[in-house]
Motif scaffolding. Structure first.
Motif, PDB file in Angstrom:
ATOM      1  N   VAL A 134      34.797  27.156  40.598  1.00 24.03           N
ATOM      2  CA  VAL A 134      33.845  28.234  40.374  1.00 24.03           C
ATOM      3  C   VAL A 134      34.622  29.546  40.317  1.00 24.03           C
ATOM      4  O   VAL A 134      35.513  29.794  41.132  1.00 24.03           O
ATOM      5  CB  VAL A 134      32.798  28.275  41.506  1.00 24.03           C
ATOM      6  N   VAL A 135      34.272  30.368  39.342  1.00 21.81           N
ATOM      7  CA  VAL A 135      34.879  31.693  39.196  1.00 21.81           C
ATOM      8  C   VAL A 135      33.802  32.725  39.481  1.00 21.81           C
ATOM      9  O   VAL A 135      32.795  32.789  38.770  1.00 21.81           O
ATOM     10  CB  VAL A 135      35.454  31.883  37.771  1.00 21.81           C
ATOM     11  N   ARG A 136      33.993  33.508  40.525  1.00 22.70           N
ATOM     12  CA  ARG A 136      33.002  34.524  40.918  1.00 22.70           C
ATOM     13  C   ARG A 136      33.180  35.819  40.117  1.00 22.70           C
ATOM     14  O   ARG A 136      32.244  36.574  39.957  1.00 22.70           O
ATOM     15  CB  ARG A 136      33.115  34.832  42.402  1.00 22.70           C
ATOM     16  N   ASP A 137      34.393  36.070  39.628  1.00 19.34           N
ATOM     17  CA  ASP A 137      34.699  37.299  38.886  1.00 19.34           C
ATOM     18  C   ASP A 137      34.969  36.925  37.433  1.00 19.34           C
ATOM     19  O   ASP A 137      36.046  36.435  37.094  1.00 19.34           O
ATOM     20  CB  ASP A 137      35.915  37.982  39.509  1.00 19.34           C
ATOM     21  N   ARG A 155      46.894  19.155  42.690  1.00 24.54           N
ATOM     22  CA  ARG A 155      47.484  20.229  43.504  1.00 24.54           C
ATOM     23  C   ARG A 155      48.512  21.023  42.676  1.00 24.54           C
ATOM     24  O   ARG A 155      48.526  22.246  42.698  1.00 24.54           O
ATOM     25  CB  ARG A 155      48.144  19.642  44.744  1.00 24.54           C
ATOM     26  N   ASN A 156      49.360  20.304  41.935  1.00 25.00           N
ATOM     27  CA  ASN A 156      50.340  20.988  41.085  1.00 25.00           C
ATOM     28  C   ASN A 156      49.662  21.742  39.946  1.00 25.00           C
ATOM     29  O   ASN A 156      50.125  22.803  39.535  1.00 25.00           O
ATOM     30  CB  ASN A 156      51.359  19.998  40.527  1.00 25.00           C
ATOM     31  N   ALA A 157      48.565  21.194  39.429  1.00 25.39           N
ATOM     32  CA  ALA A 157      47.832  21.885  38.357  1.00 25.39           C
ATOM     33  C   ALA A 157      47.239  23.191  38.879  1.00 25.39           C
ATOM     34  O   ALA A 157      47.311  24.227  38.200  1.00 25.39           O
ATOM     35  CB  ALA A 157      46.741  20.985  37.801  1.00 25.39           C
ATOM     36  N   ILE A 158      46.675  23.164  40.079  1.00 26.05           N
ATOM     37  CA  ILE A 158      46.115  24.389  40.663  1.00 26.05           C
ATOM     38  C   ILE A 158      47.220  25.402  40.919  1.00 26.05           C
ATOM     39  O   ILE A 158      47.059  26.597  40.634  1.00 26.05           O
ATOM     40  CB  ILE A 158      45.329  24.070  41.957  1.00 26.05           C
ATOM     41  N   ALA A 159      48.359  24.959  41.422  1.00 26.18           N
ATOM     42  CA  ALA A 159      49.485  25.869  41.672  1.00 26.18           C
ATOM     43  C   ALA A 159      49.958  26.512  40.368  1.00 26.18           C
ATOM     44  O   ALA A 159      50.244  27.712  40.330  1.00 26.18           O
ATOM     45  CB  ALA A 159      50.630  25.125  42.352  1.00 26.18           C
ATOM     46  N   ALA A 160      50.034  25.726  39.302  1.00 28.48           N
ATOM     47  CA  ALA A 160      50.451  26.266  38.008  1.00 28.48           C
ATOM     48  C   ALA A 160      49.435  27.271  37.485  1.00 28.48           C
ATOM     49  O   ALA A 160      49.798  28.307  36.922  1.00 28.48           O
ATOM     50  CB  ALA A 160      50.642  25.128  36.998  1.00 28.48           C
ATOM     51  N   LEU A 161      48.150  26.986  37.686  1.00 29.69           N
ATOM     52  CA  LEU A 161      47.092  27.915  37.271  1.00 29.69           C
ATOM     53  C   LEU A 161      47.192  29.218  38.059  1.00 29.69           C
ATOM     54  O   LEU A 161      47.111  30.312  37.484  1.00 29.69           O
ATOM     55  CB  LEU A 161      45.726  27.264  37.483  1.00 29.69           C
ATOM     56  N   GLU A 162      47.398  29.106  39.361  1.00 27.50           N
ATOM     57  CA  GLU A 162      47.532  30.309  40.196  1.00 27.50           C
ATOM     58  C   GLU A 162      48.687  31.184  39.726  1.00 27.50           C
ATOM     59  O   GLU A 162      48.551  32.400  39.596  1.00 27.50           O
ATOM     60  CB  GLU A 162      47.762  29.916  41.663  1.00 27.50           C
ATOM     61  N   GLN A 163      49.813  30.548  39.451  1.00 23.55           N
ATOM     62  CA  GLN A 163      50.998  31.297  39.038  1.00 23.55           C
ATOM     63  C   GLN A 163      50.817  31.904  37.649  1.00 23.55           C
ATOM     64  O   GLN A 163      51.143  33.071  37.432  1.00 23.55           O
ATOM     65  CB  GLN A 163      52.221  30.388  39.048  1.00 23.55           C
ATOM     66  N   VAL A 167      45.745  34.065  39.876  1.00 22.55           N
ATOM     67  CA  VAL A 167      44.514  33.781  40.600  1.00 22.55           C
ATOM     68  C   VAL A 167      44.871  33.048  41.884  1.00 22.55           C
ATOM     69  O   VAL A 167      45.980  32.553  42.034  1.00 22.55           O
ATOM     70  CB  VAL A 167      43.525  32.932  39.757  1.00 22.55           C
ATOM     71  N   LYS A 168      43.918  32.999  42.794  1.00 25.87           N
ATOM     72  CA  LYS A 168      44.101  32.293  44.054  1.00 25.87           C
ATOM     73  C   LYS A 168      42.976  31.287  44.218  1.00 25.87           C
ATOM     74  O   LYS A 168      41.806  31.598  44.031  1.00 25.87           O
ATOM     75  CB  LYS A 168      44.096  33.255  45.249  1.00 25.87           C
ATOM     76  N   PHE A 169      43.358  30.072  44.599  1.00 25.02           N
ATOM     77  CA  PHE A 169      42.418  28.991  44.857  1.00 25.02           C
ATOM     78  C   PHE A 169      42.008  29.026  46.314  1.00 25.02           C
ATOM     79  O   PHE A 169      42.820  29.318  47.191  1.00 25.02           O
ATOM     80  CB  PHE A 169      43.095  27.653  44.534  1.00 25.02           C
ATOM     81  N   GLY A 170      40.746  28.742  46.582  1.00 26.43           N
ATOM     82  CA  GLY A 170      40.266  28.658  47.951  1.00 26.43           C
ATOM     83  C   GLY A 170      38.921  27.964  48.004  1.00 26.43           C
ATOM     84  O   GLY A 170      38.430  27.448  46.996  1.00 26.43           O
ATOM     85  N   GLU A 172      34.813  28.208  49.517  1.00 25.05           N
ATOM     86  CA  GLU A 172      33.676  28.876  50.150  1.00 25.05           C
ATOM     87  C   GLU A 172      32.787  27.742  50.617  1.00 25.05           C
ATOM     88  O   GLU A 172      32.046  27.159  49.827  1.00 25.05           O
ATOM     89  CB  GLU A 172      32.928  29.764  49.157  1.00 25.05           C
ATOM     90  N   GLY A 173      32.938  27.368  51.879  1.00 31.37           N
ATOM     91  CA  GLY A 173      32.274  26.156  52.360  1.00 31.37           C
ATOM     92  C   GLY A 173      32.935  24.967  51.669  1.00 31.37           C
ATOM     93  O   GLY A 173      34.130  24.754  51.808  1.00 31.37           O
ATOM     94  N   ARG A 174      32.159  24.222  50.889  1.00 34.78           N
ATOM     95  CA  ARG A 174      32.708  23.085  50.149  1.00 34.78           C
ATOM     96  C   ARG A 174      32.949  23.407  48.679  1.00 34.78           C
ATOM     97  O   ARG A 174      33.368  22.542  47.914  1.00 34.78           O
ATOM     98  CB  ARG A 174      31.750  21.905  50.238  1.00 34.78           C
ATOM     99  N   ILE A 175      32.682  24.614  48.288  1.00 33.20           N
ATOM    100  CA  ILE A 175      32.819  25.014  46.883  1.00 33.20           C
ATOM    101  C   ILE A 175      34.247  25.475  46.617  1.00 33.20           C
ATOM    102  O   ILE A 175      34.780  26.330  47.330  1.00 33.20           O
ATOM    103  CB  ILE A 175      31.819  26.139  46.535  1.00 33.20           C
TER     104      ILE A 175
END
Length: 186
Positions: A134-137, A155-163, A167-170, A172-175
């Motif tokens: 989910v993207v809030r912004d 996990r590596n895909a999220i890290a590559a996306l962040e870099q 952006v930062k992955f996190g 909000e509850g389970r979201i």
């Protein structure tokens, strides 16, 4: 599926996603793959096809042997190492190396994106990793994303996306949430 009533005169599949095929040589019947309005005919070959319903193209690459690709134009024969893109109008063209890499990297266990908007990258992450992010912004959705990652590790895909997109992955509850990496967490 093979059309009813075709008996012993047709071998083939109707493809609506991706597929890699190894077709045995010296078979009496040609093997056909129907992908959208494109027909790929093969005998004794290894080839890969991408044909998602939500994309405007069909990509075909031959690894061994040869196939014939029929769009709206005259058929084109491809041999080992060759690839084509067939567009929504059925026109067949040679793709760039980058187009082949992005379209068919999945067959090598990779996801490759080059300067794609974040909104498109998120679609690919959902497709290959089942990551509902989910993207809030909404301002970050147009950021360019470049990545070359294994399909084995979300996990590596999220890290590559962040870099790539700052952006930062996190959570909000389970979201699962992506936030602008330049802003402080709340």
């Amino acid at each position: 599926p093979v059309p009813r009533g075709s008996g012993d005169c047709l071998r083939g599949v109707d493809l609506k996603v991706t597929g890699s095929f190894v077709v045995a040589p010296e078979q009496p019947l040609v093997f056909q793959v129907r992908a959208k309005d494109v027909v790929i005919k093969a005998m004794g070959t290894t080839f890969t096809v991408r044909a998602y319903p939500d994309e405007s193209f069909v990509a075909v690459r031959v690894k061994e042997g040869q196939v014939t690709v029929q769009g709206q134009q005259d058929p084109r024969t491809l041999t080992a190492g060759q690839a084509v893109i067939v567009d929504a109008e059925g026109a067949i063209r040679e793709p760039t190396q980058q187009e082949v890499a992005e379209a068919l990297a999945w067959s090598d266990g990779r996801l490759i994106l080059n300067q794609k908007p974040m909104r498109e990258a998120l679609h690919h992450l959902q497709r290959w990793y089942a990551l509902g992010l989910v993207v809030r912004d909404s301002s970050i959705l147009d950021r360019p994303v470049t990545m070359n990652v294994s399909l084995d590790s979300s996990r590596n895909a999220i890290a590559a996306l962040e870099q790539s997109a700052n952006v930062k992955f996190g959570y909000e509850g389970r979201i699962r949430v992506l936030r602008d990496g330049s802003q402080k967490p709340r």
